[in-house]
Design a protein around this motif. Sequence first.
Motif, PDB file in Angstrom:
ATOM      1  N   VAL A  16       0.791  -1.180   0.078  1.00  0.00           N
ATOM      2  CA  VAL A  16      -0.090  -0.062  -0.105  1.00  0.00           C
ATOM      3  C   VAL A  16       0.904   1.286  -0.176  1.00  0.00           C
ATOM      4  CG1 VAL A  16      -1.659   1.271   1.390  1.00  0.00           C
ATOM      5  CG2 VAL A  16      -1.932  -1.129   0.921  1.00  0.00           C
ATOM      6  N   VAL A  17       1.868   1.262   0.759  1.00  0.00           N
ATOM      7  CA  VAL A  17       2.849   2.462   0.665  1.00  0.00           C
ATOM      8  C   VAL A  17       3.387   2.682  -0.428  1.00  0.00           C
ATOM      9  CG1 VAL A  17       4.786   3.290   1.842  1.00  0.00           C
ATOM     10  CG2 VAL A  17       3.066   2.287   3.521  1.00  0.00           C
ATOM     11  N   VAL A  18       3.988   1.802  -1.074  1.00  0.00           N
ATOM     12  CA  VAL A  18       4.647   1.666  -2.229  1.00  0.00           C
ATOM     13  C   VAL A  18       3.700   2.247  -3.444  1.00  0.00           C
ATOM     14  CG1 VAL A  18       5.843   0.530  -4.240  1.00  0.00           C
ATOM     15  CG2 VAL A  18       6.525  -0.142  -1.922  1.00  0.00           C
ATOM     16  N   PHE A  19       2.327   1.828  -3.392  1.00  0.00           N
ATOM     17  CA  PHE A  19       1.500   2.530  -4.330  1.00  0.00           C
ATOM     18  C   PHE A  19       1.034   3.709  -4.120  1.00  0.00           C
ATOM     19  CE2 PHE A  19      -3.078   3.038  -5.426  1.00  0.00           C
ATOM     20  CZ  PHE A  19      -3.007   2.796  -6.631  1.00  0.00           C
ATOM     21  N   ALA A  20       1.028   4.246  -2.844  1.00  0.00           N
ATOM     22  CA  ALA A  20       0.717   5.481  -2.629  1.00  0.00           C
ATOM     23  C   ALA A  20       1.925   6.450  -2.997  1.00  0.00           C
ATOM     24  CB  ALA A  20       0.528   5.583  -1.093  1.00  0.00           C
ATOM     25  N   MET A  21       3.223   6.119  -2.902  1.00  0.00           N
ATOM     26  CA  MET A  21       4.189   6.792  -3.390  1.00  0.00           C
ATOM     27  C   MET A  21       4.399   6.837  -4.876  1.00  0.00           C
ATOM     28  SD  MET A  21       7.304   5.610  -0.623  1.00  0.00           S
ATOM     29  CE  MET A  21       8.348   6.807  -1.552  1.00  0.00           C
ATOM     30  N   LEU A  22       3.888   5.890  -5.681  1.00  0.00           N
ATOM     31  CA  LEU A  22       4.011   5.988  -7.017  1.00  0.00           C
ATOM     32  C   LEU A  22       2.849   6.767  -7.414  1.00  0.00           C
ATOM     33  CD1 LEU A  22       4.523   2.293  -7.855  1.00  0.00           C
ATOM     34  CD2 LEU A  22       6.072   4.075  -8.408  1.00  0.00           C
ATOM     35  N   CYS A  23       1.918   7.061  -6.795  1.00  0.00           N
ATOM     36  CA  CYS A  23       0.701   7.809  -7.346  1.00  0.00           C
ATOM     37  C   CYS A  23       1.237   9.296  -7.036  1.00  0.00           C
ATOM     38  CB  CYS A  23      -0.658   7.595  -6.590  1.00  0.00           C
ATOM     39  SG  CYS A  23      -1.171   6.040  -6.918  1.00  0.00           S
ATOM     40  N   LEU A  24       1.893   9.466  -5.986  1.00  0.00           N
ATOM     41  CA  LEU A  24       2.206  11.030  -5.522  1.00  0.00           C
ATOM     42  C   LEU A  24       3.272  11.417  -6.392  1.00  0.00           C
ATOM     43  CD1 LEU A  24       2.306  13.450  -3.672  1.00  0.00           C
ATOM     44  CD2 LEU A  24       3.745  12.085  -2.373  1.00  0.00           C
ATOM     45  N   LEU A  25       4.522  10.623  -7.067  1.00  0.00           N
ATOM     46  CA  LEU A  25       5.178  11.012  -8.107  1.00  0.00           C
ATOM     47  C   LEU A  25       4.563  11.362  -9.377  1.00  0.00           C
ATOM     48  CD1 LEU A  25       8.073   8.396  -7.305  1.00  0.00           C
ATOM     49  CD2 LEU A  25       7.938  10.967  -6.930  1.00  0.00           C
ATOM     50  N   ILE A  26       3.583  10.640  -9.689  1.00  0.00           N
ATOM     51  CA  ILE A  26       2.580  11.083 -11.139  1.00  0.00           C
ATOM     52  C   ILE A  26       2.159  12.211 -11.227  1.00  0.00           C
ATOM     53  CG2 ILE A  26       0.862  10.116 -12.344  1.00  0.00           C
ATOM     54  CD1 ILE A  26       1.721   7.267 -11.671  1.00  0.00           C
ATOM     55  N   VAL A  27       1.371  12.651 -10.018  1.00  0.00           N
ATOM     56  CA  VAL A  27       0.837  13.765  -9.717  1.00  0.00           C
ATOM     57  C   VAL A  27       1.621  14.922  -9.678  1.00  0.00           C
ATOM     58  CG1 VAL A  27      -0.788  15.199  -8.112  1.00  0.00           C
ATOM     59  CG2 VAL A  27      -1.019  12.793  -8.481  1.00  0.00           C
ATOM     60  N   LEU A  28       2.944  14.715  -8.758  1.00  0.00           N
ATOM     61  CA  LEU A  28       3.846  16.012  -8.794  1.00  0.00           C
ATOM     62  C   LEU A  28       4.432  16.277 -10.428  1.00  0.00           C
ATOM     63  CD1 LEU A  28       5.602  15.196  -5.662  1.00  0.00           C
ATOM     64  CD2 LEU A  28       4.091  17.156  -6.002  1.00  0.00           C
ATOM     65  N   GLY A  29       4.748  15.224 -11.122  1.00  0.00           N
ATOM     66  CA  GLY A  29       5.186  15.194 -12.456  1.00  0.00           C
ATOM     67  C   GLY A  29       4.338  15.840 -13.398  1.00  0.00           C
ATOM     68  N   ARG A  30       3.036  15.747 -13.505  1.00  0.00           N
ATOM     69  CA  ARG A  30       2.074  16.438 -14.337  1.00  0.00           C
ATOM     70  C   ARG A  30       1.833  17.862 -13.573  1.00  0.00           C
ATOM     71  NH1 ARG A  30      -1.348  13.503 -17.276  1.00  0.00           N
ATOM     72  NH2 ARG A  30      -2.967  15.069 -16.781  1.00  0.00           N
TER      73      ARG A  30
END
Length: 436
Positions: free
Chosen positions: A377-391
Amino acid sequence: MANAGCGSPATILFLFLFQAALQKVVSQNLATDNVSVVEGEMAIISCRVKNNDDSVIQLLNPNRQTIYFRDMRPLKDARFQLVNFSENELRVSLSNVSLSDEGRYVCQLYTDPPQEAYADITVLIPPGNPIIEARDEVLSEGNETEMTCTAMSSKPAAAIRWMKGDKELPGKPKVELTYDRMYTVSSRLAFTVSKEDDGVPVVCIVDHPAVKDFQAQKYLEVQYKPEVKIVVEFPQGLTREGENLELTCQAKGKPQPQRVNWVKVDDDVPSHAVITGGDLYIENLNKSYNGTYRCVAANAVGESYDDYILYVYDAPTTTPKPTTATTTSTTITTIISYPEGDKDTAPSTEPAAHDSRAGEGTPRTVDHAVIGGVVAVVVFAMLCLLIVLGRYFARHKGTYFTHEAKGADDAADADTAIINAEGGHTNSDEKKEYYI
């Protein structure tokens, strides 16, 4: 003269008569059979003639006394009776045969010369009932014992075989000839007994032509030390702090052990433990009770024991259920290796007998699964955060100018703006700034 003598009519007649007599003897074949008979039973003697020409048949006893002459009995022994008489056979019976009747009987045919055939009568005397004698009435496992089987007064000598259960054992025979021409045979058997031999029959089998299925048997009685086994009544799984422990000691032997004892190896049994017969009860377990508990049982043969290794685990804790994403699933496999020699921390994949640590691997598998789910769950949340910041960074990227060329807003194009700019900076550098 010799030639004349050999060719004389008298000589020729003599040779003719001799040859005729010889052919007559050869053509009349006399036959009989040997007889074996059990003492007290009946024997049949048969004198048979092939191609008889009315020659007289008679039967003689071993003393050359005439028993029967044709169908007449000169011998005054009523045990001899005529069974059949014809020109081809003389058959006589002898009842209630005794050992004194044994010998060679003669069938005689009155020819020239007389013919004789011989019938040997053998009298069989069965042995008495076999007798088994044991050196030890009660045996102990692991000890050697001896048995002797005796068959007395037989003729001929008997043979003795030994069977223990369905297995044949070799014995040491001994044959003795008595004064009355009888034989006494004995056989000695030596073997080592085990607890499996208790109740097994040992059979002495006597082989003799006068009897069948002649045997005697003796059942073994073997004492053996107790067989001890510890049974866990409660709990059925791991032993944890705060729970109760109940053990039952099962002991079986011959003779049956009257008492069993519980001890703790290299320590004392907890003071509040309750021991009732073969049962051990300990309540409210804690780790100070860890150790080896031993059940000891004894009888007249020896002593035996069985061990139980107690290992108390921590009380179970409540773990919250992990949240899982519905759109994306990630599987993480966690492999935990233990040092080969660390037996206290490594889970046992094959539980040892009477060890409370059996089944240790199951709770640890559940804990690893929970930890793996949380990490996913933690890894999945970090991946989502990185995608949002990139956009977000991509959408806020741009070019900015300074106010050093004022009035450029009224120019029709970029060249005019530079010419009309205040300050006369015709070669003003364009400055680009990025927001980070």
